[in-house]
Design a protein around this motif. Sequence first.
Motif, PDB file in Angstrom:
ATOM      1  N   ASP A   1       0.791  -1.075   0.199  1.00 23.50           N
ATOM      2  CA  ASP A   1       0.002   0.158   0.017  1.00 23.50           C
ATOM      3  C   ASP A   1       1.068   1.386   0.114  1.00 23.50           C
ATOM      4  OD1 ASP A   1      -2.144  -1.782   0.097  1.00 23.50           O
ATOM      5  OD2 ASP A   1      -2.634  -1.236   2.168  1.00 23.50           O
ATOM      6  N   ASN A   2       0.354   2.344  -0.356  1.00 21.67           N
ATOM      7  CA  ASN A   2       1.307   3.531  -0.735  1.00 21.67           C
ATOM      8  C   ASN A   2       0.331   4.827  -0.351  1.00 21.67           C
ATOM      9  OD1 ASN A   2       3.228   5.331  -1.018  1.00 21.67           O
ATOM     10  ND2 ASN A   2       3.114   5.011  -3.331  1.00 21.67           N
ATOM     11  N   PRO A   3      -0.502   4.565   0.693  1.00 23.41           N
ATOM     12  CA  PRO A   3      -1.545   5.668   0.698  1.00 23.41           C
ATOM     13  C   PRO A   3      -0.902   7.021   1.052  1.00 23.41           C
ATOM     14  CG  PRO A   3      -1.555   4.523   2.698  1.00 23.41           C
ATOM     15  CD  PRO A   3      -0.397   3.872   1.983  1.00 23.41           C
ATOM     16  N   ALA A   4      -1.629   8.126   0.644  1.00 18.32           N
ATOM     17  CA  ALA A   4      -1.528   9.495   1.124  1.00 18.32           C
ATOM     18  C   ALA A   4      -2.543   9.704   2.184  1.00 18.32           C
ATOM     19  CB  ALA A   4      -1.757  10.390  -0.168  1.00 18.32           C
TER      20      ALA A   4
END
Lengths: 405, 90
Positions: B47-50
């Motif tokens: 995952d690479n959420p802002a």
Amino acid sequence: MAHTLPEHPAKLWRNPEPKRSYDVVIIGGGGHGLATAYYLASEHGIRNIAVLEKGWLAGGNMARNTTIIRSNYLWDESAAIYEHALKLWERWPDELDYDFLFSQRGVLNLAHSLQDVRDSVRRVSANKLNGVDAEWVDPDEVAKICPILNTSHDTRYPVLGATWQPRAGIAKHDHVAWALARRCDQLGVDLVQNCEVTGFLKDGDRVVGVQTERGPIRAGRVGMAAAGYSSVLAEAAGFRLPVQSHPLQALVSELLEPVHPTVVMSNHVHVYVSQAHKGELVLGAGIDAYNSYTQRGSVHTIEHQMAAAIELFPIFASAHVLRTWGGIVDVCPDASPIIGPSPLEGLFVNCGWGTGGFKATPGVGSVFAHTIAMGKAHPLAEPYGLERFTTGALIDEHGAAGVAH
Amino acid sequence: MLLIECPWCGQREETEFRYGGQAHVDYPSAPAETGDTEWAEFLFYRDNPAGPFAERWMHAAGCRRWFNAVRDTRTNEFLGVYRIGEGQPA
Ligand SMILES: Cc1cc2nc3c(=O)[nH]c(=O)nc-3n(C[C@H](O)[C@H](O)[C@H](O)COP(=O)(O)OP(=O)(O)OC[C@H]3O[C@@H](n4cnc5c(N)ncnc54)[C@H](O)[C@@H]3O)c2cc1C
Ligand SMILES: [Zn+2]
């Protein structure tokens, strides 16, 4: 004494209101988005194009990079695409009719250990076989190319030699963006600033447009060129990307007399340095370890790269840091980019350039435009599809990407 | 520089820690039956959420223990830290 202000320069592009529909919408007005629009319009005859940018034009990594351009990557797939880009760089100042100070002053990639030497010599051989200009140079030759570099044996990590690519260099990044923006505008492309894409319009599995903060915009095809924000967009579209967004910082010194004739990079002591045309030393190194969308990193990362620079260039000990800044870079597990179709019809991805995509700008423009126009990957982009993470055909450029850039 | 709270040692500077990326990524439970797509997910996709992100840190220059944290990647603010085996705070 009355001073008259200088004439305001002619506007390089219009500031159009977005139309409700385009043949192609490009998300992201950085170097890659602009270059893609330029080639779609100039080589593929598609003129009804919008580039949608959430902030101001080229205010992302395009404004923040340290402008190193080179093509001395290890693998055939990489040499092909980066060398394609370098050849286009050599044409662009004339083609775009804009002197953006492209300066082929060469790059030295230093070797400081036996393993470095072996890897570098191997990479030079691979480069030669791929028609990329490359040489292995010994410490005496290194000293001739860059006299201010400390090549004495009496250091913690002595310079044992370097790879040398004479056609590498630097360019003035913001001028590159302006050159592209002016040409895109002349070709009828709408460059729309302050227009964040917040979602996608879909018809089943097909993307038929984008949702923006200025309303929905329909599109025949959509190309993503959003660099650090690619995962956020992919999530909105409903798929995942194997990239992680990290801060990447750089810094400049005050303006100095020209002392540094080339570009020097060292993976091992971990820094790279060039001197911009105006005179400031431009330094960079690796990413901050953690994921972040803040466009800033930690100060110890900066301290580390300064220490490394002074180790290599004792003469810089009395220079001062004028400014540091950060960008958000989208890093792939194999240090190579992703270019090609997405899991959704009508949506194409260009991302994962991480710390080194400025040099690829013209190459990305040309292959991504082709990919969007033809609906399938350009031959140079074929190895860079998302499938490689499933097939295992990774293109591992951690060595050549090294200190990155 | 981030100020990070180790659940055992308290607040320390970021330079004492090593980053471990996304937390709670399980090794495939039946490796022999796991297909290429699932292996790709496990090996390469994170995952690479802002926004809030559950991640691992290791207190390398201190107690050398791994722990989890939730940090907002838009601000770098730590929303909470918790020990391995403890559930993610709400
Ligand atoms: C400090 C630093 C040093 C670097 N040094 C080098 C170097 O020396 N050599 C090199 O080759 N590369 C270098 N790079 C990497 C290079 O800058 C990037 O790989 C490259 O700029 C990425 O392509 P781009 O120009 O299109 O990105 P960007 O300029 O970041 O463009 C992406 C754009 O998309 C916009 N966007 C994002 N989300 C949305 C949305 N939802 N809607 C609309 N718009 C959106 C962003 O605002 C941004 O303007 C460096 C990067 C940094 C940060
Ligand atoms: Zn501890």
